[in-house]
Design a protein around this motif. Structure first.
Motif, mmCIF file in Angstrom:
data_model
loop_
_atom_site.group_PDB
_atom_site.id
_atom_site.type_symbol
_atom_site.label_atom_id
_atom_site.label_comp_id
_atom_site.label_asym_id
_atom_site.label_seq_id
_atom_site.Cartn_x
_atom_site.Cartn_y
_atom_site.Cartn_z
ATOM 1 N N MET A 62 39.512 36.037 29.266
ATOM 2 C CA MET A 62 40.074 35.437 30.467
ATOM 3 C C MET A 62 40.629 36.488 31.428
ATOM 4 N N GLU A 63 41.198 37.546 30.886
ATOM 5 C CA GLU A 63 41.768 38.584 31.749
ATOM 6 C C GLU A 63 40.687 39.204 32.628
ATOM 7 N N ARG A 64 39.562 39.512 32.022
ATOM 8 C CA ARG A 64 38.465 40.117 32.781
ATOM 9 C C ARG A 64 37.867 39.129 33.790
ATOM 10 N N LEU A 65 37.737 37.874 33.398
ATOM 11 C CA LEU A 65 37.227 36.850 34.313
ATOM 12 C C LEU A 65 38.176 36.661 35.497
ATOM 13 N N ARG A 66 39.466 36.606 35.216
ATOM 14 C CA ARG A 66 40.451 36.456 36.304
ATOM 15 C C ARG A 66 40.446 37.669 37.231
ATOM 16 N N ALA A 67 40.290 38.859 36.673
ATOM 17 C CA ALA A 67 40.239 40.074 37.492
ATOM 18 C C ALA A 67 39.015 40.039 38.415
ATOM 19 N N ALA A 68 37.901 39.545 37.909
ATOM 20 C CA ALA A 68 36.691 39.454 38.732
ATOM 21 C C ALA A 68 36.888 38.461 39.870
ATOM 22 N N VAL A 69 37.555 37.354 39.598
ATOM 23 C CA VAL A 69 37.826 36.366 40.644
ATOM 24 C C VAL A 69 38.770 36.961 41.682
ATOM 25 N N ALA A 70 39.754 37.717 41.242
ATOM 26 C CA ALA A 70 40.733 38.313 42.155
ATOM 27 C C ALA A 70 40.084 39.366 43.066
ATOM 28 N N GLN A 71 39.036 40.027 42.580
ATOM 29 C CA GLN A 71 38.380 41.073 43.360
ATOM 30 C C GLN A 71 37.333 40.521 44.320
ATOM 31 N N ALA A 72 37.088 39.237 44.276
ATOM 32 C CA ALA A 72 36.034 38.648 45.102
ATOM 33 C C ALA A 72 36.307 38.903 46.572
ATOM 34 N N ALA A 73 35.317 39.449 47.241
ATOM 35 C CA ALA A 73 35.426 39.689 48.683
ATOM 36 C C ALA A 73 34.916 38.457 49.411
ATOM 37 N N GLY A 74 35.464 38.228 50.584
ATOM 38 C CA GLY A 74 35.002 37.103 51.377
ATOM 39 C C GLY A 74 33.536 37.263 51.744
#
Length: 98
Positions: free
Chosen positions: A42-54
């Motif tokens: 979950m930590e890695r998945l959440r980090a990927a969501v947080a890094q999402a660029a518009g």
């Protein structure tokens, strides 16, 4: 010394891990989410969501680019039109013939 992963590279690596699980018909649909959350974390998945660029709009940003580049036109066009409407600008031009 190892360089840190760029956000796009990390998201691409994550996608490379997710897609094989999604296309594996041997894994039941109701098991996919739990399997991915447990293997990737979950930590890695959440980090990927947080890094999402518009995302760019449907025109890939071309309209915004045109809007920005046309600001000088909007600024100078009225003066150009005023000067082109002056009597000097409307004077007939003689064509030069040898």
């Amino acid at each position: 010394m190892r360089r840190p992963r760029l956000a796009g590279e990390g998201r691409q690596a994550l996608l490379d891990e997710i897609l094989p699980v999604l296309v594996d018909t041997g894994i039941k649909d109701e098991m996919v989410g739990g399997l991915l959350r447990n293997t990737i974390g979950m930590e890695r998945l959440r980090a990927a969501v947080a890094q999402a660029a518009g995302r760019l709009p449907g025109d890939n940003g071309h309209l915004a680019m045109l809007d920005n580049s046309s600001s000088s036109l909007r600024q100078f066009t009225p003066d150009v039109l005023k000067r082109s409407a002056s009597p000097v600008a409307r004077a007939p031009r003689r064509s030069w013939r040898p």
